[in-house]
Design a protein around this motif. Sequence first.
Motif, PDB file in Angstrom:
ATOM      1  N   ILE A  16     -20.380  23.104  14.553  1.00 14.80           N
ATOM      2  CA  ILE A  16     -20.431  24.553  14.337  1.00 14.80           C
ATOM      3  C   ILE A  16     -18.994  25.058  14.227  1.00 14.80           C
ATOM      4  N   ASP A  17     -18.711  25.891  13.232  1.00 13.93           N
ATOM      5  CA  ASP A  17     -17.402  26.522  13.088  1.00 13.93           C
ATOM      6  C   ASP A  17     -17.524  28.006  13.421  1.00 13.93           C
ATOM      7  N   ILE A  18     -16.515  28.527  14.118  1.00 17.16           N
ATOM      8  CA  ILE A  18     -16.585  29.894  14.647  1.00 17.16           C
ATOM      9  C   ILE A  18     -15.277  30.619  14.344  1.00 17.16           C
ATOM     10  N   PHE A  19     -15.397  31.894  13.947  1.00 20.00           N
ATOM     11  CA  PHE A  19     -14.241  32.697  13.573  1.00 20.00           C
ATOM     12  C   PHE A  19     -14.394  34.121  14.119  1.00 20.00           C
ATOM     13  N   GLY A  20     -13.274  34.805  14.238  1.00 16.21           N
ATOM     14  CA  GLY A  20     -13.311  36.200  14.615  1.00 16.21           C
ATOM     15  C   GLY A  20     -12.019  36.885  14.174  1.00 16.21           C
ATOM     16  N   PRO A  21     -12.124  37.999  13.447  1.00 17.87           N
ATOM     17  CA  PRO A  21     -13.327  38.669  12.947  1.00 17.87           C
ATOM     18  C   PRO A  21     -13.950  37.890  11.796  1.00 17.87           C
ATOM     19  N   PRO A  22     -14.994  38.438  11.131  1.00 15.72           N
ATOM     20  CA  PRO A  22     -15.599  37.721  10.001  1.00 15.72           C
ATOM     21  C   PRO A  22     -14.569  37.391   8.916  1.00 15.72           C
ATOM     22  N   ARG A  23     -14.785  36.280   8.252  1.00 19.10           N
ATOM     23  CA  ARG A  23     -13.892  35.869   7.177  1.00 19.10           C
ATOM     24  C   ARG A  23     -14.232  36.615   5.884  1.00 19.10           C
ATOM     25  N   MET A  24     -13.185  37.201   5.276  1.00 19.96           N
ATOM     26  CA  MET A  24     -13.391  37.913   4.033  1.00 19.96           C
ATOM     27  C   MET A  24     -13.647  36.958   2.872  1.00 19.96           C
ATOM     28  N   ASP A  25     -12.983  35.786   2.866  1.00 15.76           N
ATOM     29  CA  ASP A  25     -13.147  34.875   1.732  1.00 15.76           C
ATOM     30  C   ASP A  25     -14.595  34.412   1.598  1.00 15.76           C
ATOM     31  N   PHE A  26     -15.231  34.065   2.710  1.00 14.42           N
ATOM     32  CA  PHE A  26     -16.639  33.697   2.655  1.00 14.42           C
ATOM     33  C   PHE A  26     -17.511  34.901   2.286  1.00 14.42           C
ATOM     34  N   SER A  27     -17.177  36.052   2.841  1.00 15.94           N
ATOM     35  CA  SER A  27     -18.014  37.241   2.641  1.00 15.94           C
ATOM     36  C   SER A  27     -18.003  37.724   1.196  1.00 15.94           C
ATOM     37  N   LEU A  28     -16.952  37.422   0.466  1.00 15.02           N
ATOM     38  CA  LEU A  28     -16.867  37.848  -0.927  1.00 15.02           C
ATOM     39  C   LEU A  28     -17.665  36.949  -1.867  1.00 15.02           C
ATOM     40  N   GLN A  29     -18.189  35.841  -1.354  1.00 14.45           N
ATOM     41  CA  GLN A  29     -18.979  34.941  -2.182  1.00 14.45           C
ATOM     42  C   GLN A  29     -20.460  35.330  -2.078  1.00 14.45           C
ATOM     43  N   PRO A  30     -21.077  35.753  -3.154  1.00 12.48           N
ATOM     44  CA  PRO A  30     -22.473  36.204  -3.102  1.00 12.48           C
ATOM     45  C   PRO A  30     -23.398  35.131  -2.542  1.00 12.48           C
ATOM     46  N   GLY A  31     -24.226  35.527  -1.576  1.00 14.11           N
ATOM     47  CA  GLY A  31     -25.241  34.635  -1.038  1.00 14.11           C
ATOM     48  C   GLY A  31     -24.791  33.694   0.039  1.00 14.11           C
ATOM     49  N   VAL A  32     -23.497  33.594   0.292  1.00 11.28           N
ATOM     50  CA  VAL A  32     -23.012  32.616   1.265  1.00 11.28           C
ATOM     51  C   VAL A  32     -23.277  33.086   2.690  1.00 11.28           C
ATOM     52  N   VAL A  33     -23.027  34.341   3.002  1.00 12.64           N
ATOM     53  CA  VAL A  33     -23.323  34.884   4.329  1.00 12.64           C
ATOM     54  C   VAL A  33     -24.784  35.304   4.344  1.00 12.64           C
ATOM     55  N   ARG A  34     -25.587  34.647   5.174  1.00 11.09           N
ATOM     56  CA  ARG A  34     -27.042  34.770   5.065  1.00 11.09           C
ATOM     57  C   ARG A  34     -27.576  36.137   5.501  1.00 11.09           C
ATOM     58  N   ASN A  35     -26.853  36.840   6.356  1.00 11.11           N
ATOM     59  CA  ASN A  35     -27.314  38.163   6.801  1.00 11.11           C
ATOM     60  C   ASN A  35     -26.402  39.282   6.305  1.00 11.11           C
ATOM     61  N   ALA A  36     -25.786  39.068   5.163  1.00  5.49           N
ATOM     62  CA  ALA A  36     -24.834  40.054   4.625  1.00  5.49           C
ATOM     63  C   ALA A  36     -25.485  41.402   4.354  1.00  5.49           C
ATOM     64  N   ASP A  37     -26.782  41.412   4.069  1.00  6.41           N
ATOM     65  CA  ASP A  37     -27.457  42.682   3.794  1.00  6.41           C
ATOM     66  C   ASP A  37     -27.562  43.562   5.031  1.00  6.41           C
ATOM     67  N   GLU A  38     -27.406  42.964   6.206  1.00  2.00           N
ATOM     68  CA  GLU A  38     -27.490  43.733   7.456  1.00  2.00           C
ATOM     69  C   GLU A  38     -26.130  44.234   7.918  1.00  2.00           C
ATOM     70  N   TYR A  39     -25.066  43.548   7.519  1.00  6.40           N
ATOM     71  CA  TYR A  39     -23.719  43.856   7.991  1.00  6.40           C
ATOM     72  C   TYR A  39     -22.805  44.153   6.804  1.00  6.40           C
ATOM     73  N   PRO A  40     -22.497  45.427   6.544  1.00  3.10           N
ATOM     74  CA  PRO A  40     -21.643  45.773   5.413  1.00  3.10           C
ATOM     75  C   PRO A  40     -20.223  45.248   5.593  1.00  3.10           C
ATOM     76  N   MET A  41     -19.560  45.057   4.455  1.00  6.81           N
ATOM     77  CA  MET A  41     -18.139  44.722   4.493  1.00  6.81           C
ATOM     78  C   MET A  41     -17.315  45.998   4.611  1.00  6.81           C
ATOM     79  N   PRO A  42     -16.058  45.891   5.003  1.00 14.80           N
ATOM     80  CA  PRO A  42     -15.201  47.082   5.070  1.00 14.80           C
ATOM     81  C   PRO A  42     -15.162  47.808   3.734  1.00 14.80           C
ATOM     82  N   ALA A  43     -15.055  49.104   3.776  1.00 15.96           N
ATOM     83  CA  ALA A  43     -15.174  49.935   2.577  1.00 15.96           C
ATOM     84  C   ALA A  43     -14.112  49.589   1.533  1.00 15.96           C
ATOM     85  N   ALA A  44     -12.943  49.161   1.968  1.00 18.82           N
ATOM     86  CA  ALA A  44     -11.864  48.843   1.019  1.00 18.82           C
ATOM     87  C   ALA A  44     -12.239  47.719   0.104  1.00 18.82           C
ATOM     88  N   ARG A  45     -13.229  46.881   0.498  1.00 19.14           N
ATOM     89  CA  ARG A  45     -13.641  45.747  -0.330  1.00 19.14           C
ATOM     90  C   ARG A  45     -14.850  46.075  -1.196  1.00 19.14           C
TER      91      ARG A  45
END
Length: 281
Positions: A252-281
Amino acid sequence: MSAAIEPSWSLYYASEPQLSASGQKTWITRSANVVVVVSQVVAGTELVRESNPDEYMLLLPPGIRASVQSDDQSVDAAPETLTILPPGRTVIKVLDDGLVTRVFSVRAKDLASQAGNGSVYVNGAPSVAPLEDWPAPVDGFRIRNYKLADYTDPKIFGRLFRSTNLMINVFERKTDRRDPRKMSPHSHADFEQISLTLEGDFVHHLRTPWTPDSTAWREDQHLEVSSPSAIVIPANLIHTTADVGQGVAWLIDIFGPPRMDFSLQPGVVRNADEYPMPAAR
């Protein structure tokens, strides 16, 4: 640039726990922003947080069930699930003997202060970006439970989930070994990674980049570990990991805060629809 702080590792199978109480033994490892808490418990053990300042996560392995409660919600967590718990008072009642993992931010100061590798961070971590919360979940803070088997897709890298403050990649348990000709040495510019092994044997390969100062050059490290154990990989340290030996391996790999590089890839973060990204992105 070389790593500003040293890598640190915790071999839970070969070290005394940071906390011992009736029914449980608990090992604590921290990075600059994250605290990993691994507890060996007996059925009926209650893990209580009276007033946790932010969200945290619970990972249950095969064969371990739990009842999870907040002030206004109760969820039955099955084996092989990830649960995100809200801020405030929460109670996890573990229903079977076994090993459970919780992941907190360093705002859980009582836990961070007891980390076995705490001396690494006495002078802070200047190479690491500070912990900053991402936006609150779209439907408010609550208990969220994810059955990991529902997120198995060989076309998507890992099983990544994020909260407002943390990100976890719960790789699948596997019996086939990594191809040694397909390793992935890399480094992270301004964040750390905690790699937690819960089953099997691994080798963590670490390389400190060369700088103009040759007196600071270091030999590569090839750290062989069993499970459970954790390694904290500093920013800028080149690293990759391989499972070795026989049987099941689980990383298991763990990070804090969430990684932006992974979050910018569609579908990679499985619960992205529940947790918005920062508005600047």
